[in-house]
Design an enzyme around this catalytic site. Structure first.
Site, mmCIF file in Angstrom:
data_model
loop_
_atom_site.group_PDB
_atom_site.id
_atom_site.type_symbol
_atom_site.label_atom_id
_atom_site.label_comp_id
_atom_site.label_asym_id
_atom_site.label_seq_id
_atom_site.Cartn_x
_atom_site.Cartn_y
_atom_site.Cartn_z
ATOM 1 C CB SER A 31 40.113 41.677 38.234
ATOM 2 O OG SER A 31 41.336 41.137 37.587
ATOM 3 C CG HIS B 87 43.243 39.099 41.885
ATOM 4 N ND1 HIS B 87 43.203 40.289 42.297
ATOM 5 C CD2 HIS B 87 43.301 39.273 40.593
ATOM 6 C CE1 HIS B 87 43.418 41.119 41.355
ATOM 7 N NE2 HIS B 87 43.327 40.619 40.250
ATOM 8 C CD GLU C 39 44.134 41.377 46.105
ATOM 9 O OE1 GLU C 39 44.083 42.189 46.687
ATOM 10 O OE2 GLU C 39 43.583 41.265 45.077
ATOM 11 C CG ASN D 175 42.054 46.068 41.368
ATOM 12 O OD1 ASN D 175 43.073 46.721 41.216
ATOM 13 N ND2 ASN D 175 41.740 44.965 40.851
#
Ligand code: 3HC
Length: 652
Positions: A409, A430, A442, A480
């Protein structure tokens, strides 16, 4: 067989046994564009008057019957003939019209079929009215004819969920009359058999009796789920009132469809529809073939790894799971089987499917057992040394052409790739937790990732029924990074005068399923706290930093599991906690900030602008390829309401 008659560029027909077999050929999905509508109208007029025609079959070329109205025509001036007019002609024709559903009959496509006097489906066909997913209601009779055919309760379910059903279920529900492998032949026979007989016109059918209390209960549930979206509410209204005269219901439906079609909600959902199709078009991958993948290795069988395994088994892959010890591997196997059993219990998976998937799963604690894998995904502890060690071990046991994916991550996948023998075969995949449920994936293009390796990641993602979005390497990738900016702004708002429940209420009103601080509490605050502590030394002291979250953690307020976090959880119920308010007030006082009140609109404006601003930075850095990719990430990974279109759409 007679010669072909061209009714328009996209609609042609041949006559077989006195039946006019009309084929719609309007790639890619046979949408009812103006040329199709015009061609169908001409074909119907021809059938009505031609003495040698006793009936009509309507079918589609390729793998779709009709994918619905042409969404690209929405927003443009309407052109005659309209779809409702063509559909009225079908239902009113004096000769039988049979729909031969060769593939998907969706939206306007199913509405065409509903007006036919009989429906035959190929085993691969599927039917549905997905309009609510586009922020509209069916606009060519779907809300009036489907309830007449299958009853109000079943129609309510299909129309308000937008889900499509396969041929067998459509048969059970009464949407289609027959399922036949020799589709067109069966449809021609049906049309011949109906010739000269009284026709079953769907619009003239009486409504089956249904329990009004049950309908009211279902409607209330649908409205609650809709969270203020207009289309599902209007669909409920139209379907539940469909026992009125057909013409009245159709007029109401059309007016509602037209009003919704031009709404902000529908425009946003159309943006999402096209964004999803756009996201898989990746620069540099034209004509690149993905590597074949049959067996997937998964390293680390914790929650994330098990979710990935379930997703892979569901897509038909063989899975080899690796964990550190035989005991841990066996525990992982049990967890995966447990998730599969849950799918069986909920009806998502039948017993035969369960058995077939179980056979395709094996687990091990021996690296060498991963040798047959075409792709290995690691989902081990998010620590650089741990991941590098694993990838170096994998280098020694898997084929040189097998692909290696990291599910990190926050770590830099380029550093992981650089430590391997073949960095060009490394990419990031991801997944979002729970990985067997969340649609977003992702796909991280690392500095050295080979084009066919990236193409492999995308192909596998598609097969897993995920929505892949390609991202470049940056801390936290697209999602993120935006989430951090959003979280930072929310914390600034706290210091400036808003309270957690006020921010959460603004977000929930906007359409997020849960406010940000409630989500934090649910997930637990400790992982982000640990990361902040790691980053503390590198932090620019001149940058604004909000200490409130740290103070909460230091006082043991680690979230819902601890019974307290941003909120208190009395008997598990979330409540505003005066102690948290006091901590926030103390933080403001320490910095000499005079708090002020914020309206919900101001809260949203600040949060949405922060997301969009970070999105623009990601575009400038080349991390995201297009604004709509960022919208997809936030909608599918972070609860951003799809009917608002995403942060870039809102601020575009
Ligand atoms: N109108 C215009 N273009 C459409 C379209 C439509 N209804 N449906 C799909 N397309 C386009 C896509 O944008 C894509 O274009 P691109 O190649 O340029 O990117 C191309 O067709 C292929 O689409 P998919 O990648 O989705 O193809 P699949 O084979 O995976 O799926 C499908 C085919 C199941 C038909 C899927 O495209 C789909 O679900 N389409 C939308 C169906 C829908 O929502 N219909 C309702 C429309 S509204 C309506 O009918 C109103 C009526 O009640 C009056």
């Amino acid at each position: 067989m007679n010669e072909t008659i061209e009714f328009s560029a996209t609609v042609s027909a041949t006559t077989r046994n006195g039946v006019l077999v009309v084929t719609i050929d309007n790639p890619p999905v046979n949408a009812t564009s103006v040329d199709v509508r015009g061609g169908l109208a001409k074909a119907l007029a021809h059938a009505e008057t031609a003495a040698d025609v006793t009936g009509v079959v309507v079918t589609g070329a390729g793998k779709t019957f009709i994918g619905g109205a042409d969404i690209k025509e929405f927003g443009k001036p309407a052109m005659d003939p309209t779809l409702p007019a063509v559909i009225q002609n079908i239902e009113g024709l004096s000769k039988p019209v049979v729909a031969a559903l060769n593939g998907a009959a969706l939206g306007g496509g199913l509405e065409v079929a509903l007006a036919c006097h009989s429906r035959v489906a190929a085993p691969a066909a599927q039917v549905g009215l997905p309009e609510v997913k586009l922020g509209i209601v069916p606009g060519a009779g779907g809300t009036q004819r489907l309830p007449r055919l299958i009853g109000i309760p079943a129609a309510l379910d299909l129309i308000t969920s937008g889900r499509s059903v396969k041929a067998e279920e459509a048969l059970k529900l009464g949407i289609v009359d027959t399922v036949a492998a020799d589709l067109v032949e069966a449809a021609i026979s049906a049309a011949s058999a109906l010739a000269g007989k009284p026709l079953r016109r769907t619009g003239e059918l009486g409504m089956a009796a249904a329990d009004p209390a049950e309908i009211a209960k279902t409607s209330a549930k649908i409205l609650a789920r809709a969270r203020g979206q207009k289309a599902p509410a209007e669909a409920v209204r139209l379907v539940t009132s469909s026992d009125r005269p057909l013409a009245e219901g159709l007029a109401d439906e059309r007016a509602t469809f037209l009003a919704l079609r031009d709404s902000r909600e529908a425009t946003a959902l159309r943006h999402v529809f096209f964004a999803e199709r756009e996201s898989s078009k990746v620069e540099g991958l034209e004509g690149i073939e993905p590597r074949p993948v049959r067996t997937i290795g998964i390293c680390g069988l914790g929650l994330m790894g098990s979710g990935i395994a379930v997703s892979a088994l569901g897509a038909g892959y063989s899975v080899i799971g690796l964990d550190q010890t035989a005991k841990a591997a066996e525990k992982g196997r049990e967890r995966i089987i447990g998730l599969l059993e849950r799918n069986v219990a909920s009806g998502r998976l039948d017993q035969a499917g369960f058995e077939a998937q179980k056979v395709k799963l094996s687990v091990t604690a021996t690296d060498a057992d991963l040798a047959p894998c075409d792709l290995v995904v690691e989902a081990v502890f998010d620590d650089l040394a741990v991941k590098i060690d694993l990838f170096q071990r994998l280098d020694r046991v898997i084929r040189p052409d097998a692909v290696l994916a990291t599910n990190t991550s926050y770590l830099n996948p380029d550093e992981i790739a650089a430590a391997t023998a073949h960095p060009q075969r490394v990419l990031g995949l991801h997944f979002f937790s729970p990985a067997h449920v969340m649609r977003l994936l992702e796909v991280v293009r690392c500095a050295k990732t080979a084009p066919d390796v990236l193409a492999t990641g995308l192909a596998v993602a598609k097969k897993l029924h995920k929505l892949p979005v390609v991202t470049g390497v940056t801390e936290g990738f697209i999602g993120n990074r935006i989430f951090s900016a959003y979280r930072r702004e929310a914390e600034f708002l706290l210091e400036d005068g808003a309270l957690p429940h006020e921010i959460d209420a603004a977000l929930e009103d906007y359409g997020f399923p849960m406010g940000l601080f409630a989500v934090y509490d649910m997930a637990g605050l400790e992982i982000a706290w640990a990361r902040r502590k790691r980053q503390a030394a590198a932090r620019d002291p001149s940058e604004r930093y909000v200490e409130i979250a740290d103070t909460l953690c230091e006082t043991g307020r680690l979230g819902q599991k601890a019974g307290r976090g941003w909120y208190a959880y009395l008997d598990g119920k979330r409540t505003i906690d005066p102690d948290v308010t006091a901590i926030i007030q103390a933080a403001r006082a320490k910095k000499g900030i005079a708090p002020r009140a914020f309206t919900k609109e101001e809260v949203l404006e600040r949060l949405l602008s922060a997301m969009a601003a970070e999105g623009k930075v990601l575009l400038a850095e080349g991390i995201a390829a297009r604004p709509s990719d960022i919208d997809l990430v936030m909608i599918n990974g972070y609860g951003f309401p799809a009917h608002k279109g995403g942060p870039m759409f809102v601020n575009g």
